[in-house]
Enzyme design. Structure first.
Site, PDB file in Angstrom:
ATOM      1  N   ASP A 476       0.836  -1.207   0.000  1.00  0.00           N
ATOM      2  CA  ASP A 476       0.000   0.000   0.000  1.00  0.00           C
ATOM      3  C   ASP A 476       0.866   1.250   0.000  1.00  0.00           C
ATOM      4  O   ASP A 476       2.065   1.201   0.297  1.00  0.00           O
ATOM      5  CB  ASP A 476      -0.898  -0.048   1.250  1.00  0.00           C
ATOM      6  N   ASP A 546     -10.399   2.261  -3.659  1.00  0.00           N
ATOM      7  CA  ASP A 546     -10.989   2.039  -2.337  1.00  0.00           C
ATOM      8  C   ASP A 546     -12.509   1.998  -2.421  1.00  0.00           C
ATOM      9  O   ASP A 546     -13.172   1.650  -1.439  1.00  0.00           O
ATOM     10  CB  ASP A 546     -10.559   3.151  -1.372  1.00  0.00           C
TER      11      ASP A 546
HETATM   12  C1  DGJ Z   1      -5.751   2.092   2.157  1.00  0.00           C
HETATM   13  C2  DGJ Z   1      -6.137   0.983   1.246  1.00  0.00           C
HETATM   14  O1  DGJ Z   1      -6.568   1.480   0.035  1.00  0.00           O
HETATM   15  C3  DGJ Z   1      -7.185   0.125   1.949  1.00  0.00           C
HETATM   16  O2  DGJ Z   1      -7.641  -0.881   1.073  1.00  0.00           O
HETATM   17  C4  DGJ Z   1      -6.585  -0.456   3.182  1.00  0.00           C
HETATM   18  O3  DGJ Z   1      -5.547  -1.338   2.840  1.00  0.00           O
HETATM   19  C5  DGJ Z   1      -6.060   0.654   4.075  1.00  0.00           C
HETATM   20  N1  DGJ Z   1      -5.184   1.536   3.343  1.00  0.00           N
HETATM   21  C6  DGJ Z   1      -5.321   0.111   5.275  1.00  0.00           C
HETATM   22  O4  DGJ Z   1      -4.776   1.127   6.031  1.00  0.00           O
END
Ligand code: DGJ
Length: 736
Positions: A476, A546
Site C-alpha cells: 500500500d 478504495d
Molecule cells: C488504504 C487501502 O486502500 C485500503 O484498502 C486499506 O488497505 C487501508 N489503506 C489500510 O490502512
C-alpha cells in the site's frame, strides 16, 4: 507473421508484423521524420507524397533549406531551438546556458533481443524486434538513442529514449519525453481516464480542441486524478469500428501526456516524466534513460484497442509466474476489523474463511508494533507482540495449517512521525530544511532515493517473507509527496528527488520480487493512486479503488478496462451500508459486480459472514469455479449508459460466456432494455445456464436479448430484476 524491421537504403525504417506498420525515415538533413503508425503497409519504398507547403512571411526555413519547416513536419523526437515551435520532446540547458540542440541521425542497430532499461521497468521482449537509432549533436557533443520494439503477436510499439553526455561538461535536462507521436491533420477525439480518490479511472472523451490538452501528475505518484494513458482516435471511432492509437507510460511517478492540435491541424502527442519541477544534472560521461512508453494501434475501435492492451499486459508486463494463474479467493480484514485485530480475531476470521470455502486470509493493516490507529507506527515493521505474542509469521503458520493461504499488508514507503523509525532517522523523509513537513494520513514519505532507506525496507520486509508463511503481500501507499527534497542530494539535484524516488522504489521492488517469486503482490495506493504499467511489471494485481461499493465501482472498472485486463484487478464484497458512500446494495449485486475482477474476495466481519453464510458459500463456489476464466478470458464492455452497465467475459476456450447486466436506479414504467452480445461464435449454440434455452451465437449477437424488466414489484420471476435500485443479473452461457 513474425515481427520485422526493414531498413531501406534511403533510410526508411519499417517496423511491422503484418497487421500494423510503424514507418519513419531520415531526411537529407538528418532529421528523423515520422511517417505512419497504423494499419500495415506493404510498400514503403515509395511512400505517398507529403505535400510541402510554400512557407511565407514569419515561417522558418529549417537550417536554410527552402520550405523545410520543422513546424510542419511529423518527427520522431522534435527539438526546440530551430524551426519547430511546438512543444519539444527534449529541453536541455547546455553548459553555455542556451537551450538549442540539433541532433542528426548517425547510425542504427536492429536486434532480436529487447534491451532492458537501466533502473526502470520495461515490457518483456519475446517474439519482437528492436531498433535503436543513434543521433548526435556535434556542437554540444551529446548523443541521443531512440529505442523502438515491435511485437509479432501484439499490435504494439514500445519506445524510450536515452541521452548520453559525451562532452566534458555537465548539462541540465529540463525535459525529456519517452515518446513523440506526430499524427497527420485530421479530426480527432481524445479519451483519457480521470478522477480522484475512490472515483478513479472514469472515462472522458471529447473532440481535441485547438491548443494543448495535458494530463499530468506532480504528486510523486502516477496519480488518481489522471491515469498515465491517452487514446487519440478518428472522430467516427466507436467501440467496435475505427482507428485508435492508445499510449500509456510504464512509469509510476510524475508524468505528463500532452496532445497538441497545432497551427496546421496536425496533432503532437508527447509523453514522459512531467517536466514541471524536474531537472536532471547530467555529468560528463553519464547518461539518462526515460521510462518506456507503450503505444498500441487498432482499426477495430476502442474494444480492439483494449484487446491489444489486455493481451500485451498479460503476456509482456505481468509477472509471468502469476499471469495465467487463477487468483486465490480471500477474506480481507480491513473493512471487517480495521485496526481491531489480534491473534484471536485473525484465527476466528481464518475459521470463517475456511468455512466459507475461500482460499486465503489477508491481514490488512493493524498488525505491527503500536499500530492501533492510523496516527502511528508506519515504519516499525516488527510484529506487535501485544496482539501477536508469537509474531505474525506464527499466525501465518497457524492459518496455513488450516489449509489456507496467508496474506499480509505493508505500507513500506511511509513513516508516521509517531514511530521509532522516525525518532531514529528524521532525515529519512522527503522534506526540505526549515519547513514544516505537511502530513497526509498522519504520515510522511520515506526518501527512497536513499540507499540506506531501501536497505532498511528490504531487510524488514524480507525478514517476514523469508518465514515462508506469507503467500501474498498487499503493498500500500497512502499519501502524495510535499516539500519535495532529499537530504541525500546536492543543491543542484533537488529537482531529481521525485524521479530518484521512483528509481529507488523500482530497485527495492526488483530485489524483493526476485528473491520471493512465489509471493503474489497486490499494488495499492489508497486504491488507484498508482495504478499503472510500472507497478504492474512487479505486481500481479492491483486494488483498483478504495470504492468497494459495487455501483460506485462500475465506472471505475469500466474505465480501467480500456487499458488494463481484469486479470490484474482485485475486488471484494464490502459490508452494507457501504463505508464509502452509505449505499445499501444487495449481496447479489455486490457479488455480481465483484465477479468481474480476477482477484475476488470479501471484507466482512464475523457477524456479517454468519448472517449470510450460505449465500457467501455459494458465492465462494462460483468465484472458485470461474477463477481461471477471469484470469485467462477476454473481457468486453457491452454497454455503459446513464443507468445501465453491461460487461461480457468469454472464457479462453469460448466454452463459457458470462454476461453481467447492472441496472442502477429504478424508475416507474421503464422501457424494456436490450443487449446485443459480442465476440461469440456465430454458428455455435449457447445454453443459458439454469434453463433449457439454447440460442445460436449469431442470434445473441445480431438480434440480442431483452434484459429482465426493471419493475417496482417484488417478484422472484426470472423475467424481472429484483425490485428497487442497484439491481444486477449474471447470465452464464455454455457453448454446447
Ligand atoms: C488504504 C487501502 O486502500 C485500503 O484498502 C486499506 O488497505 C487501508 N489503506 C489500510 O490502512
Amino acid at each position: 507473421m513474425p515481427a520485422f524491421i526493414k531498413v531501406s537504403e534511403d533510410r526508411i525504417f519499417h517496423l511491422g508484423n503484418g497487421r500494423i506498420s510503424y514507418v519513419l525515415n531520415v531526411s537529407a538533413e538528418g532529421v528523423v521524420e515520422h511517417k505512419h503508425f497504423g494499419q500495415a503497409i506493404t510498400r514503403v519504398d515509395n511512400l505517398p507524397r507529403t505535400e510541402k507547403r510554400v512557407h511565407r512571411s514569419c515561417v522558418l526555413h529549417h537550417q536554410d533549406v527552402p520550405n523545410y519547416n520543422l513546424n510542419d513536419v511529423a518527427q520522431e523526437f522534435p527539438l526546440f531551438g530551430t524551426s519547430d515551435q511546438r512543444e519539444p520532446a527534449l529541453h536541455i540547458v547546455n553548459d553555455d546556458g542556451n537551450t538549442t540542440q540539433v541532433f542528426r541521425y548517425v547510425s542504427h542497430e536492429v536486434s532480436e533481443a529487447k534491451p532492458a532499461l537501466s533502473g526502470l521497468p520495461s515490457a518483456r521482449g519475446d517474439d519482437s524486434q528492436s531498433l535503436i537509432l543513434t543521433l548526435h549533436d556535434d556542437v554540444v557533443n551529446l548523443s541521443l538513442e531512440l529505442s523502438y520494439t515491435v511485437y509479432a503477436d501484439h499490435d504494439v510499439v514500445t519506445r524510450s529514449a536515452r541521452l548520453i553526455n559525451n562532452s566534458d561538461v555537465a548539462v541540465s535536462i529540463d525535459k525529456i519525453a519517452s515518446t513523440c507521436l506526430d499524427l497527420p491533420a485530421d479530426d480527432y477525439d481524445l479519451l483519457h481516464l480521470k478522477g480522484t480518490w475512490a472515483r478513479e479511472l472514469n472515462e472522458d472523451r471529447f473532440a481535441l480542441p485547438k491548443g494543448r490538452f495535458s494530463i499530468d501528475s506532480a504528486t510523486g505518484t502516477s496519480g488518481n486524478v489522471h491515469n498515465p494513458f491517452m487514446a487519440i482516435m478518428d472522430r467516427s471511432t466507436n467501440e467496435h469500428q475505427g482507428r485508435v492509437v492508445g499510449l500509456a507510460l510504464m512509469y509510476s511517478g510524475n508524468f505528463a501526456i500532452t496532445a497538441e492540435l497545432g497551427e496546421f491541424d496536425s496533432v503532437r502527442v508527447l509523453a514522459g516524466i512531467n517536466p514541471f519541477n524536474f531537472s536532471w544534472h547530467l555529468p560528463a560521461g553519464d547518461s539518462f534513460t526515460t521510462p518506456e512508453a507503450v503505444q498500441v494501434f487498432s482499426a477495430e475501435g476502442l474494444n480492439g484497442m483494449s484487446q491489444v492492451w489486455h493481451g500485451f499486459v498479460k503476456n509482456h508486463i505481468s509477472p509471468p509466474q502469476f499471469a495465467n494463474q487463477a487468483r486465490p479467493t480471500y477474506l480481507n480484514s480491513w473493512e471487517a476489523a480495521y485496526f481491531d485485530i489480534n491473534e484471536d480475531v485473525v484465527l476466528e476470521l481464518a475459521d470463517r474463511t475456511k468455512d466459507l470455502g475461500l482460499d486465503m486470509l489477508v491481514v490488512d493493516d493493524g498488525w505491527f508494533e503500536g499500530r492501533d490507529d492510523d496516527t502511528t507506527s508506519l515504519g516499525d515493521w516488527f510484529s506487535d507482540t501485544r496482539k501477536f505474542p508469537n509474531g505474525i509469521e506464527h499466525v501465518g503458520a497457524l492459518v496455513k495449517e488450516k489449509g489456507l493461504k496467508f496474506g499480509l499488508w505493508f505500507e513500506p514507503e511511509m513513516v508516521n512521525p509517531k514511530s521509532q523509525l522516525f525518532a531514529a532517522h528524521p532525515d529519512w523523509i522527503i522534506h526540505v530544511p526549515n519547513r514544516v513537513s505537511t502530513t497526509g494520513r498522519h504520515q510522511q514519505t520515506l526518501d527512497l532515493s536513499r540507499q540506506d532507506v531501501q536497505d532498511y525496507l528490504f531487510e524488514r520486509i524480507d525478514s517476514f517473507l523469508s518465514s515462508g508463511h506469507i503467500d501474498y503481500v498487499k503493498w500500500d501507499m497512502n499519501r502524495n509527496m510535499s516539500e519535495i527534497g532529499s537530504a541525500g542530494l546536492a543543491k543542484d539535484q533537488q529537482r531529481e528527488t521525485a524521479h530518484r524516488y521512483m528509481l529507488g522504489l523500482y530497485a527495492l521492488l526488483e530485489k524483493i520480487v526476485t528473491k520471493h517469486p512465489n509471493v503474489l503482490f497486490e499494488n495499492c495506493a489508497s486504491g488507484g493512486n498508482r495504478f499503472d504499467l510500472g507497478m504492474l511489471r512487479f505486481m500481479s494485481q492491483s486494488w483498483v479503488s478504495d470504492m468497494s461499493e459495487p455501483i460506485g465501482r462500475l465506472p471505475i472498472i469500466n474505465g480501467a478496462s480500456y487499458v488494463y485486463p481484469i486479470s490484474v484487478m482485485a475486488s471484494y464484497i464490502c459490508p452494507v451500508p457501504s463505508h464509502l458512500n452509505g449505499r445499501q446494495v444487495s449481496l447479489k449485486t455486490r457479488a455480481e459486480v465483484g465477479f468481474f475482477c480476477a482477484a475476488r474476495g470479501l471484507s466482512l466481519n464475523a457477524e456479517d459472514v454468519d448472517a449470510d453464510k450460505e449465500a457467501l458459500k455459494d458465492i465462494a463456489v462460483s468465484y472458485k469455479a470461474t477463477a481461471d476464466d477471469l484470469v485467462n478470458g477476454a473481457f468486453y464492455r457491452v454497454k455503459n449508459v446513464e443507468q445501465e452497465v453491461c460487461w461480457q467475459l468469454n472464457s479462453q476456450s469460448g466454452q463459457h460466456v458470462y454476461l453481467g447486466y447492472f441496472h442502477i436506479l429504478s424508475a416507474a414504467n421503464l422501457p424494456s432494455r436490450h443487449i446485443r452480445m459480442v465476440a461469440l461464435e456465430p454458428t455455435a449454440d449457447y445454453r443459458l445456464q439454469g434453463t433449457d434455452q439454447v440460442y445460436s451465437g449469431d442470434a445473441l449477437m445480431h438480434m440480442g436479448l431483452d434484459m429482465p424488466y426493471v419493475s417496482a414489484m417484488q417478484t422472484t420471476d426470472d423475467e424481472f430484476m429484483e425490485a428497487g435500485d442497484f439491481a444486477s443479473r449474471l447470465f452464464v452461457f455454455e457453448r454446447v
